[in-house]
Design a protein around this motif. Structure first.
Motif, short mmCIF file in Angstrom:
data_model
loop_
_atom_site.label_atom_id
_atom_site.label_comp_id
_atom_site.label_asym_id
_atom_site.label_seq_id
_atom_site.Cartn_x
_atom_site.Cartn_y
_atom_site.Cartn_z
N PRO A 142 -3.67 11.93 8.60
CA PRO A 142 -3.48 10.59 9.16
C PRO A 142 -4.33 9.54 8.44
CG PRO A 142 -4.71 11.97 10.69
CD PRO A 142 -4.31 12.84 9.54
N VAL A 143 -3.78 8.33 8.33
CA VAL A 143 -4.45 7.21 7.69
C VAL A 143 -4.65 6.12 8.73
CG1 VAL A 143 -4.28 5.44 5.90
CG2 VAL A 143 -3.40 7.73 5.47
N GLN A 144 -5.90 5.68 8.89
CA GLN A 144 -6.22 4.62 9.84
C GLN A 144 -6.66 3.40 9.03
OE1 GLN A 144 -9.40 5.57 12.49
NE2 GLN A 144 -9.01 3.84 13.82
N ILE B 14 -3.36 -4.51 5.83
CA ILE B 14 -3.24 -3.51 4.78
C ILE B 14 -1.84 -2.92 4.89
CG2 ILE B 14 -4.11 -1.31 3.91
CD1 ILE B 14 -6.86 -2.12 5.04
N THR B 15 -1.11 -2.96 3.77
CA THR B 15 0.27 -2.50 3.78
C THR B 15 0.51 -1.54 2.62
OG1 THR B 15 1.00 -4.36 2.41
CG2 THR B 15 1.10 -4.66 4.79
N ARG B 16 1.63 -0.85 2.66
CA ARG B 16 2.11 0.03 1.58
C ARG B 16 1.06 1.02 1.12
NH1 ARG B 16 5.68 -3.22 -2.55
NH2 ARG B 16 4.43 -1.87 -3.84
N VAL B 17 0.39 1.66 2.05
CA VAL B 17 -0.65 2.64 1.71
C VAL B 17 0.02 3.91 1.20
CG1 VAL B 17 -2.52 4.07 2.63
CG2 VAL B 17 -2.26 1.71 3.39
N ARG B 18 -0.50 4.41 0.08
CA ARG B 18 -0.02 5.66 -0.51
C ARG B 18 -1.21 6.57 -0.78
NH1 ARG B 18 2.18 1.35 -2.09
NH2 ARG B 18 0.91 0.97 -3.91
N VAL B 19 -1.07 7.83 -0.41
CA VAL B 19 -2.12 8.82 -0.64
C VAL B 19 -1.52 9.95 -1.46
CG1 VAL B 19 -3.71 10.45 0.44
CG2 VAL B 19 -3.24 8.25 1.55
N GLN B 20 -2.16 10.23 -2.58
CA GLN B 20 -1.71 11.33 -3.44
C GLN B 20 -2.85 12.33 -3.54
OE1 GLN B 20 -0.29 10.16 -7.27
NE2 GLN B 20 0.02 12.26 -7.94
N SER C 213 -4.01 4.16 -2.61
CA SER C 213 -3.67 2.83 -3.09
C SER C 213 -2.87 2.11 -2.02
CB SER C 213 -2.87 2.90 -4.39
OG SER C 213 -1.65 3.58 -4.16
N GLY C 214 -2.79 0.79 -2.16
CA GLY C 214 -2.05 -0.02 -1.20
C GLY C 214 -2.23 -1.49 -1.51
N ASP C 215 -1.83 -2.32 -0.58
CA ASP C 215 -1.91 -3.77 -0.75
C ASP C 215 -2.65 -4.39 0.43
OD1 ASP C 215 -0.39 -3.67 -3.07
OD2 ASP C 215 1.48 -3.91 -2.00
N VAL C 216 -3.37 -5.47 0.14
CA VAL C 216 -3.97 -6.31 1.17
C VAL C 216 -3.22 -7.63 1.13
CG1 VAL C 216 -6.05 -7.45 1.98
CG2 VAL C 216 -6.22 -5.22 0.89
#
Length: 142
Positions: free
Chosen positions: A47-49, A58-64, A73-76
């Motif tokens: 899970p990502v909080q 914070i949008t478009r969070v990606r976890v690899q 990575s993601g966008d603010v």
């Protein structure tokens, strides 16, 4: 004799911009949680909080996940329809199942160009998160 219809005057650009700002603000409040309150995203596996400073999200969070590293990575984005700098920094931390911090790092978000309304962040953490871990991403001003 043709009937002449009276035309209504068009709204100025300033009026249209003000209307768009009000509508965008109303839509963002209705569709998302408040910016200061954390929201949870991601799958059940990890899970990502996220929580952001006022007027930001914070949008478009990606976890690899790799063998021994994790890329986040993601966008603010500014919730107000404004362009300009995105102040502050983004901090990411991996919290283990026991509540201990396994890894943490921060970075400054970077805009893609001057017209962009959001800024991108990328953080690479040297950790392999065990089952039951979670990721916390925070945008802080100052």
């Amino acid at each position: 004799m043709p009937i002449r219809q009276e035309r209504k005057p068009m709204k100025s650009n300033r009026q249209m911009t003000a209307i768009a700002a009000v509508l965008a603000g109303a839509m963002s409040l209705g569709g998302t949680a408040c910016a200061g309150q954390p929201t949870t995203a991601g799958g059940a596996e990890l899970p990502v909080q996220t929580s952001a400073a006022s007027h930001f999200e914070i949008t478009r969070v990606r976890v690899q996940r790799d063998a021994d590293t994790m890329s986040i990575s993601g966008d603010v984005a500014n919730q107000l329809p404004l362009r300009g700098i995105i102040p502050g920094h983004v901090e990411a931390r991996v919290i283990g199942p026991d509540g201990a911090t396994l890894a943490t790092d921060s970075t400054d978000p970077m805009k893609r160009n001057r017209q962009a309304r959001s800024a991108h962040f990328y953080i690479r953490l040297p950790v392999s998160a065990p089952a039951g871990s979670r990721i916390e991403i925070t945008h802080k001003l100052g």
